[in-house]
Design an enzyme around this catalytic site. Structure first.
Site, PDB file in Angstrom:
ATOM      1  N   SER A  50      92.435  91.032  43.912  1.00  0.00           N
ATOM      2  CA  SER A  50      91.423  92.089  43.813  1.00  0.00           C
ATOM      3  C   SER A  50      92.078  93.457  43.715  1.00  0.00           C
ATOM      4  CB  SER A  50      90.508  92.064  45.035  1.00  0.00           C
ATOM      5  OG  SER A  50      91.208  92.509  46.187  1.00  0.00           O
ATOM      6  N   ASP A  83      90.299  90.410  40.152  1.00  0.00           N
ATOM      7  CA  ASP A  83      88.959  90.416  40.741  1.00  0.00           C
ATOM      8  C   ASP A  83      88.518  91.840  41.069  1.00  0.00           C
ATOM      9  OD1 ASP A  83      86.633  89.269  41.905  1.00  0.00           O
ATOM     10  OD2 ASP A  83      87.553  89.354  43.900  1.00  0.00           O
ATOM     11  N   GLU A 135      80.020  92.373  36.019  1.00  0.00           N
ATOM     12  CA  GLU A 135      79.001  92.240  37.060  1.00  0.00           C
ATOM     13  C   GLU A 135      77.800  93.090  36.730  1.00  0.00           C
ATOM     14  OE1 GLU A 135      78.708  93.469  41.739  1.00  0.00           O
ATOM     15  OE2 GLU A 135      80.190  91.971  41.180  1.00  0.00           O
ATOM     16  N   HIS A 177      79.188  90.381  50.001  1.00  0.00           N
ATOM     17  CA  HIS A 177      80.628  90.286  50.247  1.00  0.00           C
ATOM     18  C   HIS A 177      80.970  90.366  51.730  1.00  0.00           C
ATOM     19  CE1 HIS A 177      80.739  91.762  45.960  1.00  0.00           C
ATOM     20  NE2 HIS A 177      81.539  90.726  45.921  1.00  0.00           N
ATOM     21  N   HIS A 205      79.568  85.684  43.599  1.00  0.00           N
ATOM     22  CA  HIS A 205      80.424  86.429  44.519  1.00  0.00           C
ATOM     23  C   HIS A 205      79.840  86.338  45.924  1.00  0.00           C
ATOM     24  CE1 HIS A 205      83.095  88.926  41.757  1.00  0.00           C
ATOM     25  NE2 HIS A 205      82.422  88.118  40.957  1.00  0.00           N
ATOM     26  N   ASN A 227      83.401  82.228  43.902  1.00  0.00           N
ATOM     27  CA  ASN A 227      84.445  83.065  44.506  1.00  0.00           C
ATOM     28  C   ASN A 227      84.424  82.944  46.026  1.00  0.00           C
ATOM     29  OD1 ASN A 227      84.670  83.965  41.865  1.00  0.00           O
ATOM     30  ND2 ASN A 227      84.642  86.127  42.398  1.00  0.00           N
TER      31      ASN A 227
END
Length: 280
Positions: A50, A83, A135, A177, A205, A227
């Site tokens: 990421s 990412d 996204e 997240h 995600h 993910n």
């Protein structure tokens, strides 16, 4: 069996209607643990670095070199992915470094700006044969596309994919997240509607906050790339704590980091099998 292009893994998973695990790298020990888990399962894995991880290490190139090197040596198919890059230049750098795929995340931008920025990244990446994920969530969500209650609109998603030419789309369907409890409720009807409307694979995600059963249901409804990051961090950190509690005088960091690395392997293998429909 070695370093493969992300497109190959995504095409295979989408065609088979199964999930493809994409797991985040934090440092060298996680790369090794994730790859060992894939080898144990005999299944492919996507390793993700990421933007936040790149910042932690002071730049993406050293960790990228290690990730790509371990992928090349693996007996399992391994792809390498960038990412959540909000920085366009970082996305282009990952292309140049040999990543098989990149995710440009412009979901924080106004829709028109997101489209324009994503178009630029796609043009550069596709010229190098690199797969691109983007996204899209409802603009204006307090915490971005994955704010509670924010969902990706299917009509907007169709327009966005057509305008940008992205290869896969991360969608907001109820996950968030960095969750440490697996209590998120996914909107399976929205996943099915997005799957029906789009001709590119969908990406989930925030899967660390979703139960096994809900992830399996999401894959059945149309999700392809799954993910996971925080969930594995928990396994790693708990193993390190347990080792240090049992060995309070140890000073060699390899001893407790190897405990964390070992703890990843069975859970990586289990989740890859679950996503691929081989559980049990």
């Amino acid at each position: 069996m070695t370093l493969v292009n992300t497109r190959e893994l995504m095409d295979q998973a989408a065609a088979a209607g199964v999930g493809q695990g994409a797991f985040n790298v934090i440092h060298l020990e996680t790369i090794e643990g994730l790859v060992s888990g894939a080898e144990q399962a005999g299944l492919p894995v996507i390793l993700q670095i990421s933007e936040n991880c790149a910042k932690y290490h002071g730049g993406i190139e050293p960790l990228a070199a290690a990730t790509l090197a371990i992928a090349r040596q693996s007996t399992a198919p391994v792809a390498v992915h960038l990412d959540h890059a909000e920085d366009e230049q970082l996305a282009l750098q990952a292309v140049d470094l040999g990543f098989g795929s990149i995710m440009y995340d412009g979901a924080h931008l106004e829709y028109s700006e997101n489209v324009a920025a994503t178009q630029r990244v796609v043009k550069y990446a596709h010229a190098a044969g690199v797969y691109v994920e983007a996204e899209l969530g409802k603009v204006g969500g307090k915490d971005g596309a994955h704010a509670p209650g924010v969902l990706t609109d299917p009509d907007e998603a169709v327009s966005f994919v057509a305008a940008t030419g992205v290869d896969a789309l991360a969608v907001a369907v109820g996950s968030s997240h960095a969750m440490t409890e697996r209590s998120a409720a996914l909107n399976l009807e929205r996943i099915a509607a997005l799957k029906a409307a789009l001709d590119v694979p969908l990406v989930l995600h925030g899967s660390s906050g979703v139960s096994d059963a809900n992830i399996v249901a999401a894959i059945a409804a149309g999700m392809t790339k799954i993910n996971v990051s925080t969930h594995f961090n928990g396994f790693f950190t708990r193993a390190v704590r347990e080792y240090l509690d049992a060995n309070p005088t140890v000073v060699d960091s390899r001893k407790y980091l190897s405990a964390g690395r070992r703890a990843l392997v069975p859970e990586v293998a289990r989740l890859l099998a679950l996503f691929a429909g081989h559980a049990g």
